[in-house]
Design a protein around this motif. Structure first.
Motif, short mmCIF file in Angstrom:
data_model
loop_
_atom_site.label_atom_id
_atom_site.label_comp_id
_atom_site.label_asym_id
_atom_site.label_seq_id
_atom_site.Cartn_x
_atom_site.Cartn_y
_atom_site.Cartn_z
N ARG A 1 39.04 49.01 46.15
CA ARG A 1 37.78 48.36 45.77
C ARG A 1 37.18 47.75 47.04
NH1 ARG A 1 38.83 47.06 40.15
NH2 ARG A 1 40.30 48.68 39.47
N SER A 2 35.91 48.00 47.27
CA SER A 2 35.27 47.52 48.49
C SER A 2 34.89 46.06 48.38
CB SER A 2 34.03 48.36 48.81
OG SER A 2 33.09 48.24 47.75
N LEU A 3 34.81 45.38 49.53
CA LEU A 3 34.38 43.99 49.64
C LEU A 3 33.37 43.88 50.76
CD1 LEU A 3 37.66 41.86 49.30
CD2 LEU A 3 35.71 41.84 47.74
N SER A 4 32.37 43.01 50.57
CA SER A 4 31.38 42.81 51.61
C SER A 4 32.02 42.15 52.83
CB SER A 4 30.24 41.92 51.10
OG SER A 4 29.40 41.51 52.16
N PRO A 5 31.77 42.67 54.03
CA PRO A 5 32.33 42.05 55.24
C PRO A 5 31.81 40.64 55.48
CG PRO A 5 30.72 43.73 55.81
CD PRO A 5 30.96 43.87 54.34
N HIS A 6 30.68 40.29 54.85
CA HIS A 6 30.11 38.95 55.01
C HIS A 6 30.99 37.86 54.39
CE1 HIS A 6 26.44 40.61 56.68
NE2 HIS A 6 26.31 41.41 55.63
N LEU A 7 31.88 38.28 53.47
CA LEU A 7 32.77 37.31 52.84
C LEU A 7 33.83 36.80 53.81
CD1 LEU A 7 33.37 38.91 49.32
CD2 LEU A 7 32.15 36.78 49.82
N GLN A 8 34.15 37.57 54.84
CA GLN A 8 35.20 37.20 55.80
C GLN A 8 36.48 36.81 55.07
OE1 GLN A 8 33.16 34.09 58.08
NE2 GLN A 8 32.72 35.57 59.71
N ALA A 9 36.96 37.75 54.27
CA ALA A 9 38.12 37.49 53.42
C ALA A 9 39.37 37.20 54.24
CB ALA A 9 38.36 38.67 52.50
N LYS A 10 40.07 36.14 53.87
CA LYS A 10 41.32 35.75 54.53
C LYS A 10 42.53 36.10 53.67
CE LYS A 10 43.77 31.63 56.22
NZ LYS A 10 43.69 30.15 56.35
N SER A 11 42.44 35.85 52.39
CA SER A 11 43.50 36.22 51.45
C SER A 11 42.90 36.43 50.08
CB SER A 11 44.61 35.15 51.41
OG SER A 11 44.10 33.94 50.88
N LEU A 12 43.66 37.12 49.21
CA LEU A 12 43.17 37.49 47.89
C LEU A 12 44.30 37.42 46.89
CD1 LEU A 12 40.80 38.77 46.18
CD2 LEU A 12 41.81 40.99 46.74
N ALA A 13 44.03 36.87 45.71
CA ALA A 13 45.00 36.82 44.62
C ALA A 13 44.42 37.52 43.41
CB ALA A 13 45.34 35.37 44.28
N LEU A 14 45.19 38.41 42.80
CA LEU A 14 44.75 39.15 41.63
C LEU A 14 45.45 38.64 40.39
CD1 LEU A 14 44.76 42.78 43.09
CD2 LEU A 14 42.82 41.22 42.86
N GLY A 15 44.66 38.23 39.39
CA GLY A 15 45.21 37.79 38.12
C GLY A 15 45.26 38.93 37.14
N GLY A 16 45.34 38.61 35.85
CA GLY A 16 45.39 39.65 34.83
C GLY A 16 44.18 40.56 34.89
N ASP A 17 42.99 39.97 34.88
CA ASP A 17 41.74 40.72 34.98
C ASP A 17 40.71 39.96 35.80
OD1 ASP A 17 41.90 43.26 33.28
OD2 ASP A 17 42.67 41.75 31.88
N HIS A 18 41.15 39.15 36.75
CA HIS A 18 40.22 38.43 37.61
C HIS A 18 40.80 38.33 39.01
CE1 HIS A 18 42.95 35.09 36.75
NE2 HIS A 18 42.33 34.35 37.66
N MET B 1 39.95 25.17 51.62
CA MET B 1 41.20 25.56 51.00
C MET B 1 42.03 26.41 51.97
SD MET B 1 41.20 24.15 48.05
CE MET B 1 39.90 23.02 47.50
N SER B 2 43.35 26.36 51.77
CA SER B 2 44.25 27.11 52.64
C SER B 2 44.99 28.22 51.92
CB SER B 2 45.28 26.17 53.27
OG SER B 2 46.07 25.55 52.27
N SER B 3 44.98 28.20 50.57
CA SER B 3 45.75 29.18 49.81
C SER B 3 45.19 29.30 48.40
CB SER B 3 47.22 28.78 49.75
OG SER B 3 47.98 29.69 48.99
N VAL B 4 45.27 30.51 47.82
CA VAL B 4 44.83 30.72 46.44
C VAL B 4 45.89 31.52 45.69
CG1 VAL B 4 42.36 30.63 46.94
CG2 VAL B 4 43.57 32.82 47.11
N ALA B 5 45.91 31.37 44.36
CA ALA B 5 46.82 32.13 43.51
C ALA B 5 46.16 32.31 42.15
CB ALA B 5 48.16 31.40 43.36
N ALA B 6 46.57 33.37 41.45
CA ALA B 6 45.97 33.67 40.15
C ALA B 6 47.04 34.12 39.17
CB ALA B 6 44.91 34.76 40.30
N GLY B 7 46.94 33.66 37.92
CA GLY B 7 47.86 34.06 36.87
C GLY B 7 47.18 34.98 35.88
N GLY B 8 47.72 35.05 34.67
CA GLY B 8 47.12 35.90 33.65
C GLY B 8 45.72 35.45 33.31
#
Length: 383
Positions: A151-168, A211-218
């Motif tokens: 899945r593509s992401l805009s480079p303008h977001l400057q993503a550092k980390s990503l957490a995937l939940g159940g559907d988010h 923020m320094s860290s993210v996490a996602a659950g169901g």
């Protein structure tokens, strides 16, 4: 560093205990619910390699990345891994119910776990300048748990980390801002409502707090600020936010009432007063905006992870706190009870261990711990 696991173990993703009689050799007895931490790297109880640096978990499987030879071992359903894949030289790995994704210095590969393919179902080449991959982030986008894989992401977001939940999804940018998108039916996006978002949207309630860290659950999300504070939002049906849960309190009250019926010296006036106190309680079913959760006022939060309906956090002092749904022992407190407030897992202190990392599967928890250093005695004056 030693890794431990507890919670759902129906597929032997935490440990497999061999039967001892000759007639039953070749079969395995698997304890479905492990309510206390069990070490992974013990003979006959999991991976063959000892130097595990990272763990990724799905509902029925666990993938372990090993330091000694940069390989990945898979435990649980269908293990050893049925795909014909060489993992030597692997730098990172994530596992879902359908796919095993591997990051190498110059490529990313995604293999279907239900097939015996000789080639990956998806792959991409990466140049040496972008080889520092932080899965599920990859150059230009991220890896999803089901097709389409990329899945593509805009480079303008400057993503550092990503957490995937159940559907988010919850994304952390290089500036410390938090963005979310996907299903929002339980407030898990943190925008105050229950609507879904097709594109990443900034969580405005966290503006001005890096923020320094993210996490996602169901159906819930959490993040850690640069100052070590923990913010939570989303569904709290099982107490996974660490906020008062009506369902859990009702269950607790029913147990208390049953115990009171068995006790003949309980006064009626005392019961009436207790009921009056209960009516003043405030319960949280859905927390639409991020809320500050005070896990331990004496220390900061180092890292956090979310299961389907439970949460685990490690403090800067090496203590592990868990809360939420505990039906499979995934809270590690030697019970199958659920909790709507953080509680320290005492096992590690009793074993003189400091917890340094935590990774939650949907129904289980994996933690890394190191031995506490003994106090230095050389500077003490003799009596």
């Amino acid at each position: 560093m030693r890794w431990f696991g507890f919670g759902f173990n129906a597929f032997g993703q935490i440990c497999v205990q061999e039967k001892v009689t000759k007639k039953e050799i070749g079969d395995a007895v698997r304890e479905v619910k492990l309510s206390f931490p069990t070490e992974l790297n013990v003979a006959g109880r999991g991976c063959c390699c000892l130097k595990t640096s990272k763990i990724s978990a799905s509902w029925s499987r666990r993938a372990s990345l090993h330091l000694d030879n940069s390989c990945v071992c898979v435990a649980g359903h269908g293990a050893p891994c049925s795909v014909a894949v060489s993992t030597c030289g692997c730098a990172d790995a994530i596992i879902s119910e359908w796919h095993l994704t591997l990051a190498f210095p110059q490529r990313i590969e995604c293999w279907e776990l239900q097939k015996n393919d000789t080639t990956p179902s998806w792959s991409m080449e990466i140049n040496t300048q972008s080889s520092d991959v932080n899965l599920p982030l990859v150059p230009g986008g991220y890896i999803a748990s089901k097709p389409p894989i990329f899945r593509s992401l805009s480079p303008h977001l400057q993503a550092k980390s990503l957490a995937l939940g159940g559907d988010h999804a919850i994304l952390l940018t290089a500036t410390g801002a938090v963005h979310s998108w996907g299903l929002g039916s339980h407030g898990q996006l943190g925008h105050g409502g229950l609507t879904s978002e097709e594109e990443p949207r900034a969580v405005e309630a966290l503006w001005g707090v890096p923020m320094s860290s993210v996490a996602a659950g169901g159906w819930h999300s959490v993040c850690i600020s640069d100052g070590g504070d923990l913010y939570v939002w989303g569904w709290n049906e099982s107490g996974q936010l660490g906020l008062p849960s009506r369902g859990l309190r009702k269950t607790s009250q029913q147990k208390s009432a049953h115990q009171a019926e068995l006790c003949h010296d309980v006064s009626t006036s005392g019961e009436e007063q207790h009921e009056g106190e209960k009516s003043d309680e405030v319960f949280i079913s859905i927390q639409g905006f991020p809320a500050l959760l005070d896990v331990n006022p004496s220390c900061e939060i180092r890292t956090v992870s979310c299961g389907s309906r439970h949460t685990a956090a490690v403090t800067t002092t090496g203590r592990l706190y868990t809360w939420g749904w505990g039906e499979y022992g995934q809270l590690g407190h030697r019970t199958l009870n659920s909790l709507d407030e953080p509680q320290c897992v005492e096992f590690f202190s009793a074993e003189n261990l400091l917890v340094v990392d935590v990774v939650c599967g949907p129904w289980n928890t994996f933690t890394a711990a190191v031995q506490k250093e003994e106090p230095e005695l050389k500077n003490r004056s003799p009596k």
